[in-house]
Motif scaffolding. Sequence first.
Motif, PDB file in Angstrom:
ATOM      1  N   ALA A 106      -9.318  -5.397   3.486  1.00  0.00           N
ATOM      2  CA  ALA A 106      -9.008  -6.250   2.342  1.00  0.00           C
ATOM      3  C   ALA A 106     -10.106  -7.266   2.090  1.00  0.00           C
ATOM      4  N   VAL A 107     -10.608  -7.874   3.151  1.00  0.00           N
ATOM      5  CA  VAL A 107     -11.676  -8.872   3.006  1.00  0.00           C
ATOM      6  C   VAL A 107     -12.924  -8.236   2.415  1.00  0.00           C
ATOM      7  N   ARG A 108     -13.298  -7.075   2.907  1.00  0.00           N
ATOM      8  CA  ARG A 108     -14.539  -6.439   2.456  1.00  0.00           C
ATOM      9  C   ARG A 108     -14.449  -5.948   1.018  1.00  0.00           C
ATOM     10  N   VAL A 109     -13.340  -5.313   0.656  1.00  0.00           N
ATOM     11  CA  VAL A 109     -13.251  -4.797  -0.715  1.00  0.00           C
ATOM     12  C   VAL A 109     -13.071  -5.942  -1.708  1.00  0.00           C
ATOM     13  N   ARG A 110     -12.352  -6.984  -1.313  1.00  0.00           N
ATOM     14  CA  ARG A 110     -12.203  -8.123  -2.233  1.00  0.00           C
ATOM     15  C   ARG A 110     -13.551  -8.798  -2.470  1.00  0.00           C
ATOM     16  N   ARG A 111     -14.336  -8.928  -1.422  1.00  0.00           N
ATOM     17  CA  ARG A 111     -15.669  -9.514  -1.580  1.00  0.00           C
ATOM     18  C   ARG A 111     -16.498  -8.684  -2.560  1.00  0.00           C
ATOM     19  N   ARG A 112     -16.419  -7.359  -2.439  1.00  0.00           N
ATOM     20  CA  ARG A 112     -17.188  -6.505  -3.340  1.00  0.00           C
ATOM     21  C   ARG A 112     -16.669  -6.611  -4.769  1.00  0.00           C
ATOM     22  N   LEU A 113     -15.369  -6.636  -4.943  1.00  0.00           N
ATOM     23  CA  LEU A 113     -14.799  -6.715  -6.283  1.00  0.00           C
ATOM     24  C   LEU A 113     -15.115  -8.056  -6.952  1.00  0.00           C
ATOM     25  N   LEU A 114     -15.058  -9.130  -6.199  1.00  0.00           N
ATOM     26  CA  LEU A 114     -15.331 -10.448  -6.782  1.00  0.00           C
ATOM     27  C   LEU A 114     -16.810 -10.651  -7.083  1.00  0.00           C
ATOM     28  N   ALA A 115     -17.664  -9.882  -6.435  1.00  0.00           N
ATOM     29  CA  ALA A 115     -19.106  -9.989  -6.696  1.00  0.00           C
ATOM     30  C   ALA A 115     -19.495  -9.307  -8.004  1.00  0.00           C
ATOM     31  N   SER A 116     -18.590  -8.501  -8.572  1.00  0.00           N
ATOM     32  CA  SER A 116     -18.888  -7.769  -9.795  1.00  0.00           C
ATOM     33  C   SER A 116     -18.905  -8.702 -11.001  1.00  0.00           C
ATOM     34  N   GLY A 120       5.578 -15.270  -2.218  1.00  0.00           N
ATOM     35  CA  GLY A 120       6.488 -15.969  -1.329  1.00  0.00           C
ATOM     36  C   GLY A 120       7.274 -15.089  -0.384  1.00  0.00           C
ATOM     37  N   PHE A 121       7.921 -14.046  -0.908  1.00  0.00           N
ATOM     38  CA  PHE A 121       8.783 -13.236  -0.061  1.00  0.00           C
ATOM     39  C   PHE A 121       8.008 -12.420   0.967  1.00  0.00           C
ATOM     40  N   LEU A 122       6.707 -12.203   0.736  1.00  0.00           N
ATOM     41  CA  LEU A 122       5.872 -11.565   1.756  1.00  0.00           C
ATOM     42  C   LEU A 122       5.288 -12.602   2.712  1.00  0.00           C
ATOM     43  N   ASP A 123       4.877 -13.735   2.169  1.00  0.00           N
ATOM     44  CA  ASP A 123       4.218 -14.750   2.988  1.00  0.00           C
ATOM     45  C   ASP A 123       5.146 -15.341   4.042  1.00  0.00           C
ATOM     46  N   LYS A 124       6.455 -15.324   3.810  1.00  0.00           N
ATOM     47  CA  LYS A 124       7.373 -15.908   4.776  1.00  0.00           C
ATOM     48  C   LYS A 124       7.609 -14.984   5.980  1.00  0.00           C
ATOM     49  N   ARG A 125       7.143 -13.757   5.904  1.00  0.00           N
ATOM     50  CA  ARG A 125       7.262 -12.839   7.042  1.00  0.00           C
ATOM     51  C   ARG A 125       6.156 -13.098   8.063  1.00  0.00           C
ATOM     52  N   ASP A 126       6.311 -12.537   9.228  1.00  0.00           N
ATOM     53  CA  ASP A 126       5.374 -12.763  10.328  1.00  0.00           C
ATOM     54  C   ASP A 126       4.054 -12.054  10.049  1.00  0.00           C
ATOM     55  N   GLN A 127       3.030 -12.813   9.663  1.00  0.00           N
ATOM     56  CA  GLN A 127       1.744 -12.236   9.295  1.00  0.00           C
ATOM     57  C   GLN A 127       0.970 -11.688  10.493  1.00  0.00           C
ATOM     58  N   ARG A 128       1.414 -12.010  11.689  1.00  0.00           N
ATOM     59  CA  ARG A 128       0.697 -11.535  12.882  1.00  0.00           C
ATOM     60  C   ARG A 128       0.795 -10.024  13.045  1.00  0.00           C
ATOM     61  N   VAL A 129       1.735  -9.401  12.358  1.00  0.00           N
ATOM     62  CA  VAL A 129       1.869  -7.944  12.490  1.00  0.00           C
ATOM     63  C   VAL A 129       0.832  -7.199  11.653  1.00  0.00           C
ATOM     64  N   VAL A 130       0.157  -7.896  10.741  1.00  0.00           N
ATOM     65  CA  VAL A 130      -0.868  -7.251   9.913  1.00  0.00           C
ATOM     66  C   VAL A 130      -2.117  -7.064  10.766  1.00  0.00           C
ATOM     67  N   THR A 131      -2.532  -5.819  10.946  1.00  0.00           N
ATOM     68  CA  THR A 131      -3.612  -5.515  11.879  1.00  0.00           C
ATOM     69  C   THR A 131      -4.958  -6.012  11.368  1.00  0.00           C
ATOM     70  N   GLU A 132      -5.873  -6.224  12.292  1.00  0.00           N
ATOM     71  CA  GLU A 132      -7.237  -6.637  11.936  1.00  0.00           C
ATOM     72  C   GLU A 132      -7.913  -5.578  11.072  1.00  0.00           C
ATOM     73  N   HIS A 133      -7.567  -4.315  11.307  1.00  0.00           N
ATOM     74  CA  HIS A 133      -8.164  -3.227  10.525  1.00  0.00           C
ATOM     75  C   HIS A 133      -7.816  -3.374   9.048  1.00  0.00           C
ATOM     76  N   VAL A 134      -6.538  -3.596   8.746  1.00  0.00           N
ATOM     77  CA  VAL A 134      -6.102  -3.750   7.365  1.00  0.00           C
ATOM     78  C   VAL A 134      -6.702  -5.018   6.759  1.00  0.00           C
ATOM     79  N   LEU A 135      -6.698  -6.104   7.525  1.00  0.00           N
ATOM     80  CA  LEU A 135      -7.238  -7.363   7.015  1.00  0.00           C
ATOM     81  C   LEU A 135      -8.735  -7.243   6.742  1.00  0.00           C
ATOM     82  N   ASP A 136      -9.462  -6.571   7.612  1.00  0.00           N
ATOM     83  CA  ASP A 136     -10.903  -6.410   7.423  1.00  0.00           C
ATOM     84  C   ASP A 136     -11.206  -5.607   6.158  1.00  0.00           C
TER      85      ASP A 136
END
Length: 306
Positions: free
Chosen positions: A170-180, A152-168
């Motif tokens: 996170a998406v890629r490593v989470r996909r790999r971890l969940l595939a295990s 909650g306390f992170l989600d209420k902040r402006d998420q637009r400041v999170v760069t595409e690089h960081v988001l990409d």
Amino acid sequence: MGFHDLPGWLPEFCREQLGSEPAELLFEARSISVVFGLRLTGGAEVVVKVRTADPRIAACVAAQTALAEAGFPCPRPLTEAIEVGWLMVHAEAHWPGGELLRGDAPAVAVRYAEVFAALMDGLRDVDVAPPLPNPRWSRWDHTDSGVWPAIGFLDKRDQRVVTEHVLDIAVRVRRRLLASTLPPVLGHADFEAQNLRWRDGELWVVHDWDSLAWQPEAALAGAASAAFANAGPPSLAPIDSSAAFLETYQRRRGRAFTAEELEVAWAASLWTAAHNARWELLHGSVPLSGIALLDQAAERLRRANA
């Protein structure tokens, strides 16, 4: 806060659970939990840890108790985790002293990997309920919408400041971890220099047992290989140091990781760094993890097959 400003419930807790009331406040620390170092009227020095009530804490305290009774260097809990209103509280023996072991070179990584292997070996036969949900920085297995766990306390902040690089990342490593399909085990998910102390070159004590997690062994080792050097604001250890950590860990545990485990380890090494980089961006703080990701993400992603 001074001694006379202690929470009103604390003297009664100490009297009922420890047999003595507080006589002196030795220290106070605040982070995710609030920690009071106390000298009791009987002379004993104890630490009382206070955090928002959460069922996972009982499992963490029980596991810490089992490790302490087996001789692992961690403070021995003196009580179970007890609900006090909306809080969860436990007391443990005060274990002061020791120094930080600083540095992120491969030789330092080897020292930390040896401790982590001993820690994981000690937890192997500890029988407690899985401490779920996992700590937020190791909660890639969440079922919330989106890539990040709902905080909650992170989600209420402006998420637009999170760069595409960081988001990409996170998406890629989470996909790999969940595939295990690797089975989860009990392990320490905040294995950082700031949570260990050393004396005369030898391990003195490991702290922060609220940060136990239920994740694959390779993932826990991978996360530790990236974070072991953090003694302040978190960053990311050099790649060759993470490699030295993982090699030492496998040797100390007496078995080599499979190809899948190695990929999972390298993926997990990036998840916590991505979480920390997001935190930096959302808070406008110095981007130590963010800069490290720019330098290292491509190679770590390659090793993770992500």
